[in-house]
Design an enzyme around this catalytic site. Structure first.
Site, PDB file in Angstrom:
ATOM      1  N   GLU A   1       0.251  -9.771   1.066  1.00 46.82           N
ATOM      2  CA  GLU A   1      -0.790  -9.198   1.926  1.00 46.82           C
ATOM      3  C   GLU A   1      -1.727  -8.268   1.165  1.00 46.82           C
ATOM      4  O   GLU A   1      -2.905  -8.130   1.509  1.00 46.82           O
ATOM      5  CB  GLU A   1      -0.168  -8.458   3.112  1.00 46.82           C
ATOM      6  CG  GLU A   1       0.524  -9.377   4.122  1.00 46.82           C
ATOM      7  CD  GLU A   1       1.950  -9.744   3.742  1.00 46.82           C
ATOM      8  OE1 GLU A   1       2.387  -9.418   2.613  1.00 46.82           O
ATOM      9  OE2 GLU A   1       2.635 -10.378   4.577  1.00 46.82           O
TER      10      GLU A   1
ATOM     11  N   PHE B   1      12.896  -5.374  15.374  1.00 51.40           N
ATOM     12  CA  PHE B   1      12.781  -6.100  14.111  1.00 51.40           C
ATOM     13  C   PHE B   1      11.312  -6.153  13.663  1.00 51.40           C
ATOM     14  O   PHE B   1      10.425  -6.519  14.428  1.00 51.40           O
ATOM     15  CB  PHE B   1      13.324  -7.531  14.278  1.00 51.40           C
ATOM     16  CG  PHE B   1      13.195  -8.345  13.026  1.00 51.40           C
ATOM     17  CD1 PHE B   1      13.941  -8.006  11.893  1.00 51.40           C
ATOM     18  CD2 PHE B   1      12.318  -9.405  12.952  1.00 51.40           C
ATOM     19  CE1 PHE B   1      13.809  -8.734  10.716  1.00 51.40           C
ATOM     20  CE2 PHE B   1      12.189 -10.146  11.783  1.00 51.40           C
ATOM     21  CZ  PHE B   1      12.930  -9.799  10.660  1.00 51.40           C
ATOM     22  N   GLN B   2      11.057  -5.746  12.453  1.00 57.18           N
ATOM     23  CA  GLN B   2       9.714  -5.713  11.855  1.00 57.18           C
ATOM     24  C   GLN B   2       8.729  -4.844  12.633  1.00 57.18           C
ATOM     25  O   GLN B   2       7.532  -5.110  12.659  1.00 57.18           O
ATOM     26  CB  GLN B   2       9.157  -7.126  11.648  1.00 57.18           C
ATOM     27  CG  GLN B   2       9.963  -7.883  10.597  1.00 57.18           C
ATOM     28  CD  GLN B   2       9.310  -9.147  10.103  1.00 57.18           C
ATOM     29  OE1 GLN B   2       8.591  -9.808  10.852  1.00 57.18           O
ATOM     30  NE2 GLN B   2       9.552  -9.488   8.859  1.00 57.18           N
TER      31      GLN B   2
ATOM     32  N   LYS C   1       2.542  -8.712  20.422  1.00 56.89           N
ATOM     33  CA  LYS C   1       2.718 -10.160  20.598  1.00 56.89           C
ATOM     34  C   LYS C   1       2.489 -10.579  22.057  1.00 56.89           C
ATOM     35  O   LYS C   1       1.915 -11.636  22.316  1.00 56.89           O
ATOM     36  CB  LYS C   1       4.118 -10.553  20.129  1.00 56.89           C
ATOM     37  CG  LYS C   1       4.254 -12.038  19.878  1.00 56.89           C
ATOM     38  CD  LYS C   1       5.477 -12.342  19.041  1.00 56.89           C
ATOM     39  CE  LYS C   1       5.654 -13.829  18.862  1.00 56.89           C
ATOM     40  NZ  LYS C   1       6.829 -14.139  18.034  1.00 56.89           N
TER      41      LYS C   1
ATOM     42  N   MET D   1      -4.793   2.748 -20.741  1.00 48.83           N
ATOM     43  CA  MET D   1      -5.449   3.993 -20.347  1.00 48.83           C
ATOM     44  C   MET D   1      -4.465   5.165 -20.336  1.00 48.83           C
ATOM     45  O   MET D   1      -4.798   6.273 -20.752  1.00 48.83           O
ATOM     46  CB  MET D   1      -6.118   3.828 -18.977  1.00 48.83           C
ATOM     47  CG  MET D   1      -6.947   5.007 -18.563  1.00 48.83           C
ATOM     48  SD  MET D   1      -8.185   5.431 -19.813  1.00 48.83           S
ATOM     49  CE  MET D   1      -9.615   4.556 -19.207  1.00 48.83           C
TER      50      MET D   1
HETATM   51  C1  LIG Z   1      -1.159   0.808  -8.825  1.00 50.15           C
HETATM   52  C2  LIG Z   1      -1.391   1.722  -9.978  1.00 50.15           C
HETATM   53  N1  LIG Z   1      -0.352   2.215 -10.678  1.00 50.15           N
HETATM   54  C3  LIG Z   1      -0.564   3.030 -11.744  1.00 50.15           C
HETATM   55  C4  LIG Z   1      -1.832   3.358 -12.112  1.00 50.15           C
HETATM   56  C5  LIG Z   1      -2.071   4.296 -13.297  1.00 50.15           C
HETATM   57  N2  LIG Z   1      -2.777   3.609 -14.378  1.00 50.15           N
HETATM   58  C6  LIG Z   1      -4.107   3.684 -14.550  1.00 50.15           C
HETATM   59  S1  LIG Z   1      -4.667   2.777 -15.811  1.00 50.15           S
HETATM   60  C7  LIG Z   1      -3.127   2.280 -16.215  1.00 50.15           C
HETATM   61  C8  LIG Z   1      -2.887   1.375 -17.388  1.00 50.15           C
HETATM   62  C9  LIG Z   1      -3.488   0.040 -17.199  1.00 50.15           C
HETATM   63  O1  LIG Z   1      -2.989  -0.808 -18.192  1.00 50.15           O
HETATM   64  P1  LIG Z   1      -3.544  -2.270 -18.377  1.00 50.15           P
HETATM   65  O2  LIG Z   1      -3.593  -2.968 -17.082  1.00 50.15           O
HETATM   66  O3  LIG Z   1      -2.792  -2.938 -19.449  1.00 50.15           O
HETATM   67  O4  LIG Z   1      -5.053  -2.017 -18.790  1.00 50.15           O
HETATM   68  P2  LIG Z   1      -5.658  -1.257 -20.079  1.00 50.15           P
HETATM   69  O5  LIG Z   1      -5.773   0.186 -19.730  1.00 50.15           O
HETATM   70  O6  LIG Z   1      -4.714  -1.482 -21.219  1.00 50.15           O
HETATM   71  O7  LIG Z   1      -6.969  -1.893 -20.277  1.00 50.15           O
HETATM   72  C10 LIG Z   1      -2.185   2.833 -15.342  1.00 50.15           C
HETATM   73  C11 LIG Z   1      -0.724   2.612 -15.429  1.00 50.15           C
HETATM   74  C12 LIG Z   1      -2.878   2.840 -11.335  1.00 50.15           C
HETATM   75  N3  LIG Z   1      -4.154   3.127 -11.598  1.00 50.15           N
HETATM   76  N4  LIG Z   1      -2.644   2.006 -10.307  1.00 50.15           N
END
Ligand SMILES: Cc1ncc(C[n+]2csc(CCOP(=O)(O)OP(=O)(O)O)c2C)c(N)n1
Length: 586
Positions: free
Chosen positions: A75, A137-138, A187, A501
């Site tokens: 979803e 349920f749900q 429902k 990042m």
């Molecule tokens: C759902 C979620 N979990 C954690 C983060 C924190 N976060 C931001 S950027 C990042 C790293 C992303 O890594 P990747 O997808 O390999 O991309 P890159 O930065 O290497 O281009 C994380 C863990 C987030 N933004 N969203």
């Protein structure tokens, strides 16, 4: 699967629905839902069925030709797809989910849509009204869960309410500052027989004023301030595209001669080659617009919300400038930044009023100051990134080569991380609604499903989804949706084998203590093949252009994995807690 003890006999229901299609007098709640969607001009729905929404899916069965339903694999994918659809089509995106886990799986996307002002209508099934509050349920209280992250939500327990509530839902989602609306339908209401009534679209909701009254005295005040300005600077956000005011912006810029920058969400509201365009604002934005924010004498903010990623340290943000803020949402004006002249209203209407009142001007000397700083960024950052001295490729050079091939005409969808910042910094845009990214929430996993929705919203365009190896693994199950329904999405994975990042922040601020950012990946190309999607992986620079070309020319979805530098960083950077003019080039 839930027990049917509370539902009517299955075959009885089926027979009844078949009889209802041509029944001029009676309809079921579920059919009323489908009729409402058709009356609202909905052609595509992204969803996933389950027990509590089965009557709606049953009604949908008879409308397959008019209402395309894309069965996503989760979803969250459904709502991100609806967001991508809304962003490229400018229409309301619609997502269906069942109660309980189906509804809670929508939550991240709803929050994302709320903060990024995406017009979305979510329809969730709910347990029978008689079971509400019994931990059935749900059963989950999706109304309370989504209260702070929806523009409006409502639970229908009586089918008589369906027409009016859905009309209101679409009206609220698309008007004023757009946003997500959730309608939860029990429902019993879906199964309930009601008298057929004509669906009336909603044009007004009591105590909801989507557009504040335009106060011409403030527009006059804004024009006076602009006419006296020596160093005016316009900063624009997504509001331009949401307000369909791209031409009005161009007219304002042509007459005023004012330099203009965009926020991340404002990207593609203006041609990136526009002679007055000076780049991207924000933490990883361009050098000149960040520095010049603290040098201009008048800051004209249009349809943007002074997000902290744009302002950096607030007490050192544009303190020297008079600030004029145009926004349709009065709550945004004065929220973060003290405003000299507030201009409430739809910028499609307020901008031409302003343009009429301003003097024709040319700020070429002032513009040159931006261009000087731009040169610095070019030598210190951009040239080095476009032409690295190492064998390993940089993210920036991949995007730069992509630009040569797409000519600024492709839709660029991103996931979240370093690749997102690189794509947003370097991608070229010739037209509006070409950038789809998760700005406010920064949701990893957004990219792939949003790209699927983006294709349904603009199937005539090339959709290129730029993603990291981490984020791709969050929603890669949507490859199954591509396989089944044939969306054409070009998947460009920039693989640095890190959660890049976060690694960058650990390098810069945590003494290189790389704590759980090393991420291994499956064979992405083999994975794509398992989903009947063509692809290849490249590591050498001399393969890049041809590989990108092959990806773009391929008739269908395609996955290209490009191995990029493991420890490359995205610069410039406004470090958290510093001011925009303290932006670091390295
Ligand atoms: C759902 C979620 N979990 C954690 C983060 C924190 N976060 C931001 S950027 C990042 C790293 C992303 O890594 P990747 O997808 O390999 O991309 P890159 O930065 O290497 O281009 C994380 C863990 C987030 N933004 N969203």
């Amino acid at each position: 699967m839930e027990s049917y003890s509370n539902t009517q006999n299955k075959s009885e229901t089926l027979q009844k629905d078949v009889l209802l299609i041509n029944n001029p007098i009676q309809t079921s709640g579920s059919q009323a839902v489908i009729n409402a969607l058709l009356a609202e001009g909905v052609t595509t729905v992204f969803g996933y069925p389950g027990g509590a929404i089965m009557p709606i899916y049953d009604a949908l069965y008879d409308y397959k030709d008019q209402l395309e339903h894309i069965l996503v694999r989760h979803e969250q994918g459904g709502i991100h797809a609806a967001q991508g659809y809304a962003r490229t089509s400018g229409k309301v995106g619609v997502a269906f989910a069942t109660s309980g886990p189906g509804a809670t799986n929508l939550v991240t996307g709803i929050a994302d849509a709320m903060i990024d002002s995406n017009p979305i209508v979510c329809i969730t099934g709910q347990v029978f009204a008689s079971l509400l509050g019994t931990d059935a349920f749900q059963e989950t209280d999706v109304i309370n869960i989504t209260n702070p992250i929806t523009k409006w939500n409502y639970q229908i327990t009586d089918a008589e309410e369906i027409n009016e509530v859905l009309a209101k839902a679409f009206h609220i989602a698309r008007t004023g500052r757009p946003g997500p609306v959730l309608v939860d339908i029990t429902k019993n209401a879906q199964l309930q027989l009601i008298e057929k009534k004509k669906y009336e679209k909603c044009a007004h909701v009591r105590s909801y004023r989507p557009e504040p009254e335009i106060r011409t005295e403030y527009i006059k005040a804004a024009a006076e301030v602009i006419n006296q300005a020596k160093k005016p600077f316009a900063i624009i956000g997504q509001g331009i595209m949401l307000g369909k005011a791209e031409q009005e912006l161009k007219d304002f810029l042509a007459k005023s001669g004012i330099p203009v920058a965009t926020t991340l969400m404002g990207l593609s509201s203006l041609d990136t080659d526009h002679p007055q365009y000076v780049g991207l604002l924000g933490m990883h934005g361009n050098y000149a617009p960040n520095v010049k924010t603290n040098d201009c004498d008048v800051l004209i903010a249009i349809g943007m919300r002074f997000d902290d990623r744009v302002t950096g340290r607030l007490d050192k943000y544009a303190k020297q400038a008079k600030v004029i803020h145009f926004d349709i949402d009065p709550a945004e004006i004065g929220k973060n930044v003290k405003v000299t002249v507030p201009v409430w209203g739809d910028c499609k209407k307020t901008l031409p009023l302003l343009t009429n009142l301003i003097d024709t001007n040319n700020h070429s000397e002032w513009l040159k100051e931006f261009r000087e700083l731009e040169k610095e960024e070019r030598t210190e950052v951009i040239d080095k990134e476009f032409h690295p001295t190492t064998d390993v490729m940089s993210m920036a050079e991949v995007i730069n080569t992509l630009n040569e091939l797409t000519n600024g005409e492709a839709v660029i969808v991103t996931d979240v991380g370093q690749h997102q910042m690189s794509a947003c910094r370097y991608a070229k845009f010739k037209d509006s609604k070409l950038m789809v990214t998760s700005g406010g929430l920064g949701t990893m996993g957004f990219g792939l499903p949003a790209a699927i929705g983006a294709w349904y919203g603009a199937p005539e365009k090339d959709i290129v989804m730029v993603c990291g190896d981490g984020g791709f693994q969050m929603t890669l199950q949507e490859l199954g949706t591509i396989m089944q329904f044939g969306a054409k999405v070009k998947i460009l994975i920039l693989n640095n084998s890190f959660l890049g990042m976060v690694r960058q922040w650990q390098e810069l601020f945590n003494y290189k203590r790389y704590s759980f950012v090393d991420i291994t990946s499956p064979d992405f190309v083999a994975l794509a093949k398992a989903y009947q999607i063509e692809g290849q992986k490249i590591e050498a620079r001399n393969e890049l252009k041809n590989a990108l070309k092959e990806m773009l020319e391929h008739d269908g979805s395609y996955l290209l994995e490009v191995v990029v530098g493991k420890e490359n960083n995205v610069f410039p950077m406004v470090e958290q807690g510093t001011s925009v003019s303290e932006i670091r080039l390295k």
